[in-house]
Scaffold this motif. Structure first.
Motif, PDB file in Angstrom:
ATOM      1  N   ALA A 197       0.818  -1.215   0.000  1.00 32.18           N
ATOM      2  CA  ALA A 197       0.000   0.000   0.000  1.00 32.18           C
ATOM      3  C   ALA A 197       0.851   1.264   0.000  1.00 32.18           C
ATOM      4  CB  ALA A 197      -0.938   0.004   1.211  1.00 32.18           C
ATOM      5  N   PHE A 198       2.181   1.092   0.085  1.00 33.06           N
ATOM      6  CA  PHE A 198       3.098   2.241   0.115  1.00 33.06           C
ATOM      7  C   PHE A 198       4.153   2.067  -0.971  1.00 33.06           C
ATOM      8  CE2 PHE A 198       1.506   1.172   4.336  1.00 33.06           C
ATOM      9  CZ  PHE A 198       0.837   2.345   4.671  1.00 33.06           C
ATOM     10  N   PRO A 199       3.735   2.164  -2.233  1.00 36.30           N
ATOM     11  CA  PRO A 199       4.628   1.807  -3.346  1.00 36.30           C
ATOM     12  C   PRO A 199       5.838   2.721  -3.492  1.00 36.30           C
ATOM     13  CG  PRO A 199       2.606   2.823  -4.158  1.00 36.30           C
ATOM     14  CD  PRO A 199       2.404   2.568  -2.703  1.00 36.30           C
ATOM     15  N   GLN A 200       5.790   3.901  -2.893  1.00 42.02           N
ATOM     16  CA  GLN A 200       6.929   4.814  -3.022  1.00 42.02           C
ATOM     17  C   GLN A 200       7.960   4.622  -1.916  1.00 42.02           C
ATOM     18  OE1 GLN A 200       4.157   8.328  -3.421  1.00 42.02           O
ATOM     19  NE2 GLN A 200       5.575   8.876  -5.078  1.00 42.02           N
ATOM     20  N   ALA A 201       7.669   3.758  -0.976  1.00 38.81           N
ATOM     21  CA  ALA A 201       8.583   3.550   0.141  1.00 38.81           C
ATOM     22  C   ALA A 201       9.724   2.618  -0.243  1.00 38.81           C
ATOM     23  CB  ALA A 201       7.824   2.975   1.336  1.00 38.81           C
ATOM     24  N   GLU A 202      10.922   2.944   0.213  1.00 33.29           N
ATOM     25  CA  GLU A 202      12.041   2.016   0.131  1.00 33.29           C
ATOM     26  C   GLU A 202      11.846   0.940   1.188  1.00 33.29           C
ATOM     27  OE1 GLU A 202      15.912   4.239  -1.451  1.00 33.29           O
ATOM     28  OE2 GLU A 202      15.335   4.901   0.553  1.00 33.29           O
ATOM     29  N   LEU A 203      12.274  -0.282   0.882  1.00 34.37           N
ATOM     30  CA  LEU A 203      12.075  -1.402   1.778  1.00 34.37           C
ATOM     31  C   LEU A 203      13.424  -1.943   2.248  1.00 34.37           C
ATOM     32  CD1 LEU A 203       9.278  -3.347  -0.170  1.00 34.37           C
ATOM     33  CD2 LEU A 203       9.026  -1.485   1.505  1.00 34.37           C
ATOM     34  N   PHE A 204      13.499  -2.230   3.550  1.00 35.43           N
ATOM     35  CA  PHE A 204      14.754  -2.672   4.152  1.00 35.43           C
ATOM     36  C   PHE A 204      14.516  -3.904   5.023  1.00 35.43           C
ATOM     37  CE2 PHE A 204      15.026   1.856   3.421  1.00 35.43           C
ATOM     38  CZ  PHE A 204      16.293   2.040   2.877  1.00 35.43           C
ATOM     39  N   ALA A 205      15.429  -4.863   4.951  1.00 34.83           N
ATOM     40  CA  ALA A 205      15.410  -6.051   5.806  1.00 34.83           C
ATOM     41  C   ALA A 205      16.824  -6.602   5.864  1.00 34.83           C
ATOM     42  CB  ALA A 205      14.456  -7.104   5.265  1.00 34.83           C
TER      43      ALA A 205
ATOM     44  N   LEU B  64      21.330   2.478  10.192  1.00 31.83           N
ATOM     45  CA  LEU B  64      20.602   2.892   8.994  1.00 31.83           C
ATOM     46  C   LEU B  64      20.081   4.312   9.201  1.00 31.83           C
ATOM     47  CD1 LEU B  64      19.253   2.220   6.241  1.00 31.83           C
ATOM     48  CD2 LEU B  64      17.315   1.319   7.553  1.00 31.83           C
ATOM     49  N   GLN B  65      20.552   5.233   8.386  1.00 29.50           N
ATOM     50  CA  GLN B  65      20.140   6.630   8.495  1.00 29.50           C
ATOM     51  C   GLN B  65      19.039   6.915   7.483  1.00 29.50           C
ATOM     52  OE1 GLN B  65      21.909   8.530  10.888  1.00 29.50           O
ATOM     53  NE2 GLN B  65      20.200   9.981  10.715  1.00 29.50           N
ATOM     54  N   LEU B  66      17.882   7.301   7.979  1.00 25.28           N
ATOM     55  CA  LEU B  66      16.742   7.633   7.133  1.00 25.28           C
ATOM     56  C   LEU B  66      16.273   9.027   7.517  1.00 25.28           C
ATOM     57  CD1 LEU B  66      14.843   4.217   7.362  1.00 25.28           C
ATOM     58  CD2 LEU B  66      16.140   5.077   5.392  1.00 25.28           C
ATOM     59  N   GLY B  67      16.787  10.021   6.807  1.00 26.72           N
ATOM     60  CA  GLY B  67      16.494  11.400   7.185  1.00 26.72           C
ATOM     61  C   GLY B  67      17.053  11.691   8.559  1.00 26.72           C
ATOM     62  N   GLY B  68      16.205  12.174   9.438  1.00 33.34           N
ATOM     63  CA  GLY B  68      16.638  12.474  10.796  1.00 33.34           C
ATOM     64  C   GLY B  68      16.535  11.288  11.738  1.00 33.34           C
ATOM     65  N   LEU B  69      16.180  10.130  11.241  1.00 28.32           N
ATOM     66  CA  LEU B  69      16.030   8.933  12.058  1.00 28.32           C
ATOM     67  C   LEU B  69      17.192   7.976  11.823  1.00 28.32           C
ATOM     68  CD1 LEU B  69      12.236   8.279  11.366  1.00 28.32           C
ATOM     69  CD2 LEU B  69      13.197   9.084  13.534  1.00 28.32           C
ATOM     70  N   GLU B  70      17.767   7.501  12.896  1.00 27.89           N
ATOM     71  CA  GLU B  70      18.802   6.474  12.797  1.00 27.89           C
ATOM     72  C   GLU B  70      18.305   5.215  13.491  1.00 27.89           C
ATOM     73  OE1 GLU B  70      23.266   7.130  13.266  1.00 27.89           O
ATOM     74  OE2 GLU B  70      22.804   5.976  15.087  1.00 27.89           O
TER      75      GLU B  70
ATOM     76  N   SER C 115      15.430 -12.489  11.324  1.00 29.44           N
ATOM     77  CA  SER C 115      14.763 -11.588  12.269  1.00 29.44           C
ATOM     78  C   SER C 115      15.747 -10.535  12.767  1.00 29.44           C
ATOM     79  CB  SER C 115      14.210 -12.365  13.464  1.00 29.44           C
ATOM     80  OG  SER C 115      13.048 -13.082  13.136  1.00 29.44           O
ATOM     81  N   ALA C 116      15.213  -9.345  13.044  1.00 30.32           N
ATOM     82  CA  ALA C 116      16.057  -8.257  13.514  1.00 30.32           C
ATOM     83  C   ALA C 116      15.364  -7.503  14.643  1.00 30.32           C
ATOM     84  CB  ALA C 116      16.360  -7.282  12.367  1.00 30.32           C
ATOM     85  N   ALA C 117      16.169  -6.941  15.515  1.00 31.23           N
ATOM     86  CA  ALA C 117      15.713  -5.938  16.466  1.00 31.23           C
ATOM     87  C   ALA C 117      16.256  -4.595  15.997  1.00 31.23           C
ATOM     88  CB  ALA C 117      16.205  -6.254  17.875  1.00 31.23           C
ATOM     89  N   LEU C 118      15.500  -3.542  16.247  1.00 30.52           N
ATOM     90  CA  LEU C 118      15.857  -2.203  15.777  1.00 30.52           C
ATOM     91  C   LEU C 118      15.825  -1.242  16.950  1.00 30.52           C
ATOM     92  CD1 LEU C 118      13.290  -2.198  12.812  1.00 30.52           C
ATOM     93  CD2 LEU C 118      15.612  -3.099  12.741  1.00 30.52           C
ATOM     94  N   LEU C 119      16.880  -0.485  17.128  1.00 28.61           N
ATOM     95  CA  LEU C 119      16.941   0.503  18.201  1.00 28.61           C
ATOM     96  C   LEU C 119      16.906   1.901  17.603  1.00 28.61           C
ATOM     97  CD1 LEU C 119      17.283   1.154  21.223  1.00 28.61           C
ATOM     98  CD2 LEU C 119      19.773   1.042  20.871  1.00 28.61           C
ATOM     99  N   CYS C 120      15.900   2.686  17.987  1.00 30.91           N
ATOM    100  CA  CYS C 120      15.748   4.036  17.458  1.00 30.91           C
ATOM    101  C   CYS C 120      15.238   4.955  18.568  1.00 30.91           C
ATOM    102  CB  CYS C 120      14.762   4.033  16.280  1.00 30.91           C
ATOM    103  SG  CYS C 120      14.498   5.653  15.525  1.00 30.91           S
ATOM    104  N   GLN C 121      16.007   5.961  18.891  1.00 34.32           N
ATOM    105  CA  GLN C 121      15.612   6.984  19.856  1.00 34.32           C
ATOM    106  C   GLN C 121      15.135   6.389  21.177  1.00 34.32           C
ATOM    107  OE1 GLN C 121      12.867   9.679  17.902  1.00 34.32           O
ATOM    108  NE2 GLN C 121      14.391  10.355  16.438  1.00 34.32           N
ATOM    109  N   GLY C 122      15.840   5.369  21.625  1.00 36.05           N
ATOM    110  CA  GLY C 122      15.532   4.769  22.909  1.00 36.05           C
ATOM    111  C   GLY C 122      14.487   3.682  22.867  1.00 36.05           C
ATOM    112  N   VAL C 123      13.905   3.433  21.695  1.00 38.52           N
ATOM    113  CA  VAL C 123      12.876   2.410  21.549  1.00 38.52           C
ATOM    114  C   VAL C 123      13.491   1.192  20.860  1.00 38.52           C
ATOM    115  CG1 VAL C 123      10.619   1.851  20.590  1.00 38.52           C
ATOM    116  CG2 VAL C 123      11.086   4.173  21.401  1.00 38.52           C
ATOM    117  N   LEU C 124      13.425   0.042  21.536  1.00 42.41           N
ATOM    118  CA  LEU C 124      13.949  -1.197  20.982  1.00 42.41           C
ATOM    119  C   LEU C 124      12.786  -2.005  20.424  1.00 42.41           C
ATOM    120  CD1 LEU C 124      16.481  -3.041  20.621  1.00 42.41           C
ATOM    121  CD2 LEU C 124      15.856  -4.089  22.823  1.00 42.41           C
ATOM    122  N   PHE C 125      12.643  -1.971  19.092  1.00 44.08           N
ATOM    123  CA  PHE C 125      11.626  -2.772  18.413  1.00 44.08           C
ATOM    124  C   PHE C 125      12.175  -4.189  18.279  1.00 44.08           C
ATOM    125  CE2 PHE C 125      11.222   1.592  16.827  1.00 44.08           C
ATOM    126  CZ  PHE C 125       9.882   1.856  17.087  1.00 44.08           C
TER     127      PHE C 125
END
Length: 259
Positions: free
Chosen positions: A113-121, A162-168, A181-191
């Motif tokens: 549903a988001f065809p303009q988005a880049e996809l990362f895994a 991974l730097q995406l604009g102002g988000l790392e 599988s991956a865990a992602l840490l961004c701005q103190g939030v560990l997904f």
């Protein structure tokens, strides 16, 4: 009817029964005793939001340059996700990237549903996301590879920032629930995706057994992540699984460290 013919007819039914029983046990493991999902749960002063899609979650990460998603839910139309974006004043075209915790259908289903988005895994998950490989769990036993229509823009590596604009987003490989599988840490939030489950008693459990490719490997991945992040514990403000509510602080993860 010959015994051999009867067995051939009954085998698919037995497999279906085993699959249904396994799924029931797996769902029970995911939800029983877990922290309840809260739609709209927010972090980092509202700049990160959980969107509940049935029994799973996607996450909106917002900065001055627009929106990044962590996972995309299971609905191909991404109805709940696009509605949440609209409440923030965004259209699907404003989503510039989607970072997947892993490639199971309830995490990648809405990405189209988001065809303009880049996809990362993670590199190890690319084939699963794109449909050239089936999941290595019970459900994968009754499926064949099938193209998803998704194409990963860039494969990620363990330890990458991974730097995406102002988000790392810092990437941590968590093999076990799935190969990549991956865990992602961004701005103190560990997904943490499905690599762990948050429990109502404040503990962090391992990945769900039936829906995981190698649960023992998943448990080892949790221990390894705890060891890696222990020196940086003050950076973890929230631990956020996809199927349960968030746990505040790093303690639930640090409990997995082996002295």
């Amino acid at each position: 009817m010959e015994k051999r013919t009867l067995l051939m007819l009954l085998a698919p039914l037995a497999l279906l029964a085993a699959l249904c029983a396994g799924m029931a046990l797996g769902l029970r493991a995911i939800f029983e005793g877990g922290m309840p999902l809260v739609d709209g749960e927010s972090f980092v002063e509202g700049r990160i939001e959980r969107v509940v899609d049935s029994y799973t979650s996607a996450f909106i990460l917002e900065d001055a340059q627009g929106v990044v998603l962590v996972d995309a839910g299971m609905d191909p139309a991404a109805a709940t996700l696009t509605a949440a974006l609209a409440r923030r004043g965004y259209q699907p075209s404003d989503v510039r990237a989607i970072v997947f915790t892993h490639g199971h259908g309830d995490h990648i289903g809405g990405a189209g549903a988001f065809p303009q988005a880049e996809l990362f895994a993670l590199e190890a998950e690319v084939d699963l996301v794109e449909g050239r490989r089936v999941a290595g769990n019970l459900l994968g036993m009754v499926r064949e590879p099938s193209p998803t229509g998704l194409q990963i823009t860039r494969a990620l590596e363990d330890g990458q920032a991974l730097q995406l604009g102002g988000l790392e987003l810092e990437i941590f490989a968590m093999p076990g629930h799935s190969l990549g599988s991956a865990a992602l840490l961004c701005q103190g939030v560990l997904f943490i995706g499905d690599a762990a489950a948050s429990m109502a008693d404040g503990q962090l459990a391992g990945p769900p057994p039936v829906f995981s490719a190698d649960r023992d490997a998943g448990m080892a991945s949790l221990q390894a992540l705890a060891a890696r992040l222990k020196p940086r514990a003050d950076e973890i403000e929230w631990i956020v699984p996809s199927h349960q509510g968030a746990l505040e602080g790093p303690d639930a993860l640090l409990a997995w460290t082996q002295e």
